[in-house]
Design a protein around this motif. Sequence first.
Motif, PDB file in Angstrom:
ATOM      1  N   SER A 115      67.078 115.598  86.089  1.00 22.47           N
ATOM      2  CA  SER A 115      65.667 115.261  85.891  1.00 22.47           C
ATOM      3  C   SER A 115      65.062 114.802  87.203  1.00 22.47           C
ATOM      4  O   SER A 115      65.667 114.026  87.943  1.00 22.47           O
ATOM      5  CB  SER A 115      65.529 114.158  84.828  1.00 22.47           C
ATOM      6  OG  SER A 115      64.204 113.688  84.749  1.00 22.47           O
ATOM      7  N   LEU A 116      63.864 115.301  87.490  1.00 24.49           N
ATOM      8  CA  LEU A 116      63.069 114.819  88.608  1.00 24.49           C
ATOM      9  C   LEU A 116      61.829 114.141  88.047  1.00 24.49           C
ATOM     10  O   LEU A 116      61.225 114.640  87.087  1.00 24.49           O
ATOM     11  CB  LEU A 116      62.674 115.970  89.533  1.00 24.49           C
ATOM     12  CG  LEU A 116      63.825 116.704  90.237  1.00 24.49           C
ATOM     13  CD1 LEU A 116      63.286 117.886  91.020  1.00 24.49           C
ATOM     14  CD2 LEU A 116      64.578 115.743  91.157  1.00 24.49           C
ATOM     15  N   ARG A 117      61.442 113.018  88.644  1.00 19.71           N
ATOM     16  CA  ARG A 117      60.361 112.223  88.073  1.00 19.71           C
ATOM     17  C   ARG A 117      59.531 111.611  89.192  1.00 19.71           C
ATOM     18  O   ARG A 117      60.062 111.240  90.234  1.00 19.71           O
ATOM     19  CB  ARG A 117      60.970 111.100  87.218  1.00 19.71           C
ATOM     20  CG  ARG A 117      60.005 110.342  86.346  1.00 19.71           C
ATOM     21  CD  ARG A 117      60.734 109.293  85.533  1.00 19.71           C
ATOM     22  NE  ARG A 117      61.076 108.117  86.313  1.00 19.71           N
ATOM     23  CZ  ARG A 117      62.314 107.769  86.647  1.00 19.71           C
ATOM     24  NH1 ARG A 117      63.341 108.511  86.275  1.00 19.71           N
ATOM     25  NH2 ARG A 117      62.539 106.675  87.367  1.00 19.71           N
ATOM     26  N   GLY A 118      58.232 111.515  88.965  1.00 19.32           N
ATOM     27  CA  GLY A 118      57.349 110.807  89.884  1.00 19.32           C
ATOM     28  C   GLY A 118      56.590 109.742  89.124  1.00 19.32           C
ATOM     29  O   GLY A 118      55.769 110.056  88.251  1.00 19.32           O
ATOM     30  N   ASP A 119      56.881 108.493  89.413  1.00 21.76           N
ATOM     31  CA  ASP A 119      56.223 107.380  88.723  1.00 21.76           C
ATOM     32  C   ASP A 119      55.071 106.858  89.573  1.00 21.76           C
ATOM     33  O   ASP A 119      55.203 106.685  90.786  1.00 21.76           O
ATOM     34  CB  ASP A 119      57.199 106.227  88.473  1.00 21.76           C
ATOM     35  CG  ASP A 119      58.334 106.626  87.548  1.00 21.76           C
ATOM     36  OD1 ASP A 119      58.120 107.514  86.711  1.00 21.76           O
ATOM     37  OD2 ASP A 119      59.436 106.055  87.692  1.00 21.76           O
ATOM     38  N   VAL A 144      66.265 109.606  80.072  1.00 25.00           N
ATOM     39  CA  VAL A 144      67.600 109.754  79.506  1.00 25.00           C
ATOM     40  C   VAL A 144      67.504 110.054  78.012  1.00 25.00           C
ATOM     41  O   VAL A 144      68.183 110.943  77.491  1.00 25.00           O
ATOM     42  CB  VAL A 144      68.439 108.483  79.747  1.00 25.00           C
ATOM     43  CG1 VAL A 144      69.781 108.568  79.018  1.00 25.00           C
ATOM     44  CG2 VAL A 144      68.660 108.272  81.239  1.00 25.00           C
ATOM     45  N   SER A 145      66.650 109.350  77.310  1.00 25.29           N
ATOM     46  CA  SER A 145      66.505 109.543  75.869  1.00 25.29           C
ATOM     47  C   SER A 145      65.967 110.925  75.533  1.00 25.29           C
ATOM     48  O   SER A 145      66.372 111.543  74.542  1.00 25.29           O
ATOM     49  CB  SER A 145      65.574 108.481  75.285  1.00 25.29           C
ATOM     50  OG  SER A 145      65.309 108.720  73.929  1.00 25.29           O
ATOM     51  N   TRP A 146      65.047 111.439  76.360  1.00 22.58           N
ATOM     52  CA  TRP A 146      64.377 112.705  76.054  1.00 22.58           C
ATOM     53  C   TRP A 146      65.104 113.935  76.590  1.00 22.58           C
ATOM     54  O   TRP A 146      64.625 115.048  76.412  1.00 22.58           O
ATOM     55  CB  TRP A 146      62.963 112.697  76.649  1.00 22.58           C
ATOM     56  CG  TRP A 146      62.056 111.636  76.145  1.00 22.58           C
ATOM     57  CD1 TRP A 146      62.154 110.947  74.969  1.00 22.58           C
ATOM     58  CD2 TRP A 146      60.899 111.117  76.811  1.00 22.58           C
ATOM     59  NE1 TRP A 146      61.156 110.025  74.854  1.00 22.58           N
ATOM     60  CE2 TRP A 146      60.346 110.107  75.972  1.00 22.58           C
ATOM     61  CE3 TRP A 146      60.269 111.397  78.017  1.00 22.58           C
ATOM     62  CZ2 TRP A 146      59.204 109.392  76.312  1.00 22.58           C
ATOM     63  CZ3 TRP A 146      59.132 110.691  78.365  1.00 22.58           C
ATOM     64  CH2 TRP A 146      58.602 109.695  77.520  1.00 22.58           C
ATOM     65  N   PHE A 184      75.518 107.241  77.828  1.00 19.57           N
ATOM     66  CA  PHE A 184      74.586 107.697  76.792  1.00 19.57           C
ATOM     67  C   PHE A 184      75.393 108.188  75.601  1.00 19.57           C
ATOM     68  O   PHE A 184      76.460 108.805  75.759  1.00 19.57           O
ATOM     69  CB  PHE A 184      73.719 108.829  77.348  1.00 19.57           C
ATOM     70  CG  PHE A 184      72.870 109.525  76.323  1.00 19.57           C
ATOM     71  CD1 PHE A 184      71.636 109.006  75.955  1.00 19.57           C
ATOM     72  CD2 PHE A 184      73.301 110.701  75.736  1.00 19.57           C
ATOM     73  CE1 PHE A 184      70.843 109.646  75.014  1.00 19.57           C
ATOM     74  CE2 PHE A 184      72.527 111.354  74.789  1.00 19.57           C
ATOM     75  CZ  PHE A 184      71.288 110.822  74.432  1.00 19.57           C
ATOM     76  N   ALA A 185      74.885 107.916  74.392  1.00 20.99           N
ATOM     77  CA  ALA A 185      75.517 108.427  73.175  1.00 20.99           C
ATOM     78  C   ALA A 185      74.436 108.641  72.120  1.00 20.99           C
ATOM     79  O   ALA A 185      73.402 107.945  72.124  1.00 20.99           O
ATOM     80  CB  ALA A 185      76.585 107.464  72.657  1.00 20.99           C
ATOM     81  N   GLY A 186      74.659 109.615  71.217  1.00 20.93           N
ATOM     82  CA  GLY A 186      73.669 109.861  70.178  1.00 20.93           C
ATOM     83  C   GLY A 186      74.201 110.697  69.046  1.00 20.93           C
ATOM     84  O   GLY A 186      75.290 111.291  69.122  1.00 20.93           O
ATOM     85  N   GLY A 207      62.466 101.078  85.216  1.00 19.51           N
ATOM     86  CA  GLY A 207      63.579 101.091  84.272  1.00 19.51           C
ATOM     87  C   GLY A 207      63.214 101.702  82.943  1.00 19.51           C
ATOM     88  O   GLY A 207      64.003 102.459  82.344  1.00 19.51           O
ATOM     89  N   ARG A 208      62.005 101.411  82.434  1.00 18.27           N
ATOM     90  CA  ARG A 208      61.578 102.017  81.170  1.00 18.27           C
ATOM     91  C   ARG A 208      61.382 103.518  81.319  1.00 18.27           C
ATOM     92  O   ARG A 208      61.747 104.295  80.435  1.00 18.27           O
ATOM     93  CB  ARG A 208      60.287 101.358  80.677  1.00 18.27           C
ATOM     94  CG  ARG A 208      60.494 100.007  80.037  1.00 18.27           C
ATOM     95  CD  ARG A 208      59.260  99.536  79.297  1.00 18.27           C
ATOM     96  NE  ARG A 208      58.161  99.256  80.210  1.00 18.27           N
ATOM     97  CZ  ARG A 208      57.963  98.087  80.787  1.00 18.27           C
ATOM     98  NH1 ARG A 208      58.819  97.093  80.590  1.00 18.27           N
ATOM     99  NH2 ARG A 208      56.931  97.892  81.588  1.00 18.27           N
ATOM    100  N   SER A 209      60.798 103.927  82.436  1.00 14.72           N
ATOM    101  CA  SER A 209      60.596 105.355  82.667  1.00 14.72           C
ATOM    102  C   SER A 209      61.934 106.083  82.766  1.00 14.72           C
ATOM    103  O   SER A 209      62.095 107.186  82.225  1.00 14.72           O
ATOM    104  CB  SER A 209      59.779 105.554  83.951  1.00 14.72           C
ATOM    105  OG  SER A 209      59.480 106.907  84.150  1.00 14.72           O
ATOM    106  N   ARG A 210      62.891 105.472  83.425  1.00 14.81           N
ATOM    107  CA  ARG A 210      64.219 106.071  83.533  1.00 14.81           C
ATOM    108  C   ARG A 210      64.880 106.164  82.160  1.00 14.81           C
ATOM    109  O   ARG A 210      65.482 107.190  81.800  1.00 14.81           O
ATOM    110  CB  ARG A 210      65.085 105.249  84.482  1.00 14.81           C
ATOM    111  CG  ARG A 210      66.491 105.770  84.655  1.00 14.81           C
ATOM    112  CD  ARG A 210      67.270 104.981  85.701  1.00 14.81           C
ATOM    113  NE  ARG A 210      67.274 103.561  85.401  1.00 14.81           N
ATOM    114  CZ  ARG A 210      66.729 102.640  86.183  1.00 14.81           C
ATOM    115  NH1 ARG A 210      66.109 102.988  87.289  1.00 14.81           N
ATOM    116  NH2 ARG A 210      66.780 101.356  85.850  1.00 14.81           N
ATOM    117  N   ALA A 211      64.773 105.097  81.374  1.00 16.06           N
ATOM    118  CA  ALA A 211      65.365 105.113  80.031  1.00 16.06           C
ATOM    119  C   ALA A 211      64.738 106.201  79.164  1.00 16.06           C
ATOM    120  O   ALA A 211      65.429 106.849  78.362  1.00 16.06           O
ATOM    121  CB  ALA A 211      65.185 103.744  79.378  1.00 16.06           C
ATOM    122  N   ASP A 212      63.438 106.409  79.314  1.00 14.69           N
ATOM    123  CA  ASP A 212      62.777 107.479  78.557  1.00 14.69           C
ATOM    124  C   ASP A 212      63.331 108.840  78.935  1.00 14.69           C
ATOM    125  O   ASP A 212      63.575 109.695  78.065  1.00 14.69           O
ATOM    126  CB  ASP A 212      61.268 107.446  78.808  1.00 14.69           C
ATOM    127  CG  ASP A 212      60.580 106.279  78.138  1.00 14.69           C
ATOM    128  OD1 ASP A 212      61.165 105.701  77.200  1.00 14.69           O
ATOM    129  OD2 ASP A 212      59.455 105.932  78.559  1.00 14.69           O
TER     130      ASP A 212
END
Length: 609
Positions: A347-351, A330-332, A411-413, A323-328
């Motif tokens: 985004s593609l990610r490998g944790d 989205v933020s980045w 998401f909002a910013g 969850g933290r990796s996913r939130a990062d």
Amino acid sequence: MQISKRPLRSLMAVAIALAAAPAMAQSPYSKSVVIGDSVSDAGYFRPLLPAASRPVIGQFTTNPGWTWAQHVAHYYGVNGAANGNGQGGDNYAIGGARVGVDTSLVLDPRLPAVPVYSMKTQTAQYLAANGGKADANALYSVWGGANDLFAIQRGAPLQATLVGAVTDQVGIVATLKGAGAQYVVVPTIPDIGLTPGARAGGPAAMAAGTALAKAYNDALFGGLKAAGLQVIPVDTFHILQEIVASPGTYGFTNVTSPACTDASSLTCSPLSYVTPNAANSYVFADGVHPTSATHEMLGQYTLSILEAPRNQQILTHSAQTVGRSRADQVSWHLAGRPADGLSWWGSLRGDMQRYAHADLYDGMAPAGLFGVDWARDGMVAGGFAGYGRMDADFGNSKGDFTQSDTTLGLFAGWYGERAWVNGQVSYSWLDYDVTRKVQLGPATREHTGSPEGSNLTAALNAGYEFGTEGGFRHGPVAAVIWQKVKLDGYAESNASATALGYASQDVDSTVGRVGWQARFDGGSIKPYVQVTYDHEFEDGQQASAWLQSMPDVGMYKVPGLEFDKNYATAVLGARLNLWGLNSNIGMSTTTAQKRARDVSLFASFSGSF
């Protein structure tokens, strides 16, 4: 534009090296205090035996093998030595001990009888040596009653003897709990009707032994429940029945006669085994005591009961980490102030999660995200969806699990020339397939389950930059990521003495971050780095489970897993134009953790509609 594969390979090499770095495990218990009789005795009589034989004999098993209590103490790295006769260990158990009646034993007719302190006296001795207090972080074992049943078989009054022993054992647990003990293991009396001693008396004696053991166990755990005393049950009654019913499964060839020619296994050594491999191929050492192979299985069984609830907490912890990796990600996903209009991003990610040098668990989790943003005058809002799957192994061949998550979020910013802030909220549906393995000598039992859960995540990120536009820029960053992870309770498959059930989990995580980032905007490749100090504000919880073969006992609790609350996160990456798309490729890794490494490799892409 083409990009060399070497930087990506280098990032992967760094990630693997960091993830493989050693991490130290930590015992959840400060010591193992054992109150009991011969089945738990770690060598009380050894100093009284001939000096030449002490290294070989002195315990009630196929010496020089260990008892179950020594296996448990060894696993947790604590002192498993005997306490009596000046030995100074934490094992107070004495062969021949009754629950509440002090007796004595004649080892040599030429010498005075040796005192055999009851379990009640053993408890008093432990508390007296520790200022009347029981170490709250210690693991306690209170196992007895068999010698009281043998006294009944020798003619002691049944009702008075059984009730007195049960009352005293309940009182011992109450005394320890009242003095501060939290974790008290209480094994059942094994089915003594299956012992060679009972078999020698024929079917009637076997049936009587089984009935006596069951009556004692029912009275004991009924008394504990009535007194409101929560204990950790170990069902040796049924596990012994299961082993004897299928001995070949567990490597045994004989379940009916003793492995030793000695009348008592106290003096049994390899010189008195009936066959050279009797310690491993026989269930019983003498008329009533287990061989060292059986003791090893009892130790493995006990450890499975103690460790399985803790391993269930890995499921919610892995969900938090993902969850933290996913939130990062989205933020980045935005590089800065977005252009007005509608855009998309993916985004593609490998944790990679690796804990206690894989002794706790390790796993790989590929994941993907897709989102749509709408921006105007530096304000941006959008939505995203994602899916990920983790395949992980519990350490030391304890099993494995898969974890899948399906996510929807908003998401909002706001992005100014130098300052920025963004926030998000998401909900993930979690699905698990869990396989837990229990090793019993050469046999491996498997228990499975498929619980479901959820993860509600909210995150807020902000930063400020110094420097010139188009050149080197740097500045502080801060973030907070809050998660509530829920996991449904479930009962494992393959109902037996080793099968467990688990209550639902409801776990909060609040991680705060402060740090610094730097980036260079000149050139076609724009590298950046970010380092933060991270702190988990929520405290851990105890782990719980219930034993399916003893459902009336209810839930028991053991210490929960402890993860480092303070650590650092480093992010290294580069933004570039790849195939006409705005791209971000990099790696994030935690560091300064004693027992963990979390690594994410990521690549994101975005474009306008």
